[in-house]
Motif scaffolding. Structure first.
Motif, PDB file in Angstrom:
ATOM      1  N   TYR A  35      -6.126  -4.736  -5.851  1.00  0.00           N
ATOM      2  CA  TYR A  35      -6.152  -3.960  -6.920  1.00  0.00           C
ATOM      3  C   TYR A  35      -6.945  -2.672  -6.969  1.00  0.00           C
ATOM      4  O   TYR A  35      -7.522  -1.592  -6.537  1.00  0.00           O
ATOM      5  CB  TYR A  35      -7.160  -3.803  -7.780  1.00  0.00           C
TER       6      TYR A  35
ATOM      7  N   THR B 150       1.168  -2.028 -10.357  1.00  0.00           N
ATOM      8  CA  THR B 150       0.121  -2.470  -9.374  1.00  0.00           C
ATOM      9  C   THR B 150       0.508  -4.066  -9.460  1.00  0.00           C
ATOM     10  O   THR B 150       1.225  -4.954  -9.116  1.00  0.00           O
ATOM     11  CB  THR B 150      -1.260  -2.392  -9.196  1.00  0.00           C
TER      12      THR B 150
ATOM     13  N   LEU C 206       2.466   1.827  -3.110  1.00  0.00           N
ATOM     14  CA  LEU C 206       1.515   2.295  -4.246  1.00  0.00           C
ATOM     15  C   LEU C 206       0.985   3.399  -3.819  1.00  0.00           C
ATOM     16  O   LEU C 206       1.199   4.383  -4.810  1.00  0.00           O
ATOM     17  CB  LEU C 206       0.380   2.303  -4.160  1.00  0.00           C
TER      18      LEU C 206
ATOM     19  N   ALA D  57      -5.224   0.285  -4.338  1.00  0.00           N
ATOM     20  CA  ALA D  57      -5.214   0.970  -5.771  1.00  0.00           C
ATOM     21  C   ALA D  57      -5.426   1.978  -6.190  1.00  0.00           C
ATOM     22  O   ALA D  57      -5.680   3.351  -6.113  1.00  0.00           O
ATOM     23  CB  ALA D  57      -4.707   0.314  -6.591  1.00  0.00           C
TER      24      ALA D  57
ATOM     25  N   TYR E  57       0.791  -1.328  -0.486  1.00  0.00           N
ATOM     26  CA  TYR E  57      -0.618  -0.290   0.134  1.00  0.00           C
ATOM     27  C   TYR E  57       0.869   1.575  -0.222  1.00  0.00           C
ATOM     28  O   TYR E  57       0.287   2.289  -0.698  1.00  0.00           O
ATOM     29  CB  TYR E  57      -1.199  -0.060   1.249  1.00  0.00           C
TER      30      TYR E  57
END
Length: 280
Positions: free
Chosen positions: A183, A141, A99, A186, A96
């Protein structure tokens, strides 16, 4: 759309973000494999047996008495997961924070540099702009997860041999199980980025977001003196850990659907906010 994606990929590799993230992943993997323990950010999540052993005063004393890395590795071997790569991947909530760095480069930096208005005035619609950013981030990702999982797998296999390693097929299954939720994370970051449109505000919100939510929930559960089953099953850090530990088919489907719901909701909300926003 393709030109926007190409431009962002060029910026990613021209800057330092990709190389810094890659280096940090490799360092974390090296430390985890060397110490035979999965590093993590945020609240600890592990198996019940491991958590019980870690709270055992005798075991804690052995850890304190370890003078060398070799001694520490022997103690950790006694703790005893025979699948270290699985335990490391169970802590993929760590991704996380990587990202966040990519969202800054791909999305919020455009707003901070005020280049979005120029892009949108050059025959590029908001839908094309948003879709290009979304697709690139989902692609990044995917690469991030694959590199992290397989680098940890092969490094652990080389250093700690087969007795501490899962099969590559099992690692692949864990990767597929976790992807919808990752996902979803993201997409949540994409939504926040298009909502706030400033790097400083985005970082202020996104960096502590998960830990703040976890602390709030811990306080609530301490007050009501009960931790609901849905939280231990579907809170994102718990879910990613559970998916790495031989989950049932029903649970895999439930987490997959939850990830899809996150993707759809955050994707739609992010686009709606961007479509109505005044771009300066």
């Amino acid at each position: 759309m393709l030109n926007i994606i190409k431009s962002d990929i060029y910026r990613l590799f021209k800057g330092k973000c990709v190389f810094i993230v890659t280096l940090i992943i490799m360092i974390l993997a090296g430390v985890s494999v060397a110490t035979m323990s999965a590093g993590h950010f945020g609240i600890a999540v592990g198996s019940a047996g491991q958590m019980e052993q870690m709270s055992n005063p005798e075991f804690v004393q052995k850890m304190n008495d370890a003078k060398t890395l070799k001694d520490f590795r022997e103690v950790m071997h006694e703790l005893g997961s025979d699948k270290l790569d699985r335990d490391i991947i169970a802590q993929n909530i760590n991704l996380y924070y990587f990202l966040i760095a990519f969202v800054v480069v791909i999305i919020t930096r455009d707003f901070s540099n005020k280049s979005v208005k120029n892009t949108l005035s050059s025959a590029v619609s908001r839908r094309e702009y948003y879709t290009s950013k979304l697709l690139l981030l989902l692609g990044v990702t995917t690469v991030l997860v694959l590199f992290n999982n397989y680098f940890n797998y092969f490094l652990n296999l080389i250093v700690n041999k087969k007795e501490m390693a899962s099969s590559i097929g099992y690692i692949t299954k864990i990767t597929l199980y976790q992807m919808p939720l990752i996902y979803g994370m993201a997409m949540m970051l994409v939504c926040i980025a298009f909502a706030v449109r400033k790097t400083s505000i985005f970082n202020t919100i996104s960096i502590p977001f998960i830990m703040v939510i976890q602390v709030i929930m811990m306080i609530v559960f301490a007050i009501i003196r009960e931790t609901p089953e849905w939280y231990t099953k579907f809170e994102v850090q718990n879910a990613l850990a559970n998916l790495a530990n031989d989950p049932s088919s029903k649970y895999i489907v439930e987490c997959g659907l939850l990830g899809i719901i996150y993707i759809v909701i955050f994707g739609c909300v992010g686009y709606y906010i961007f479509s109505k926003a005044e771009i300066k």
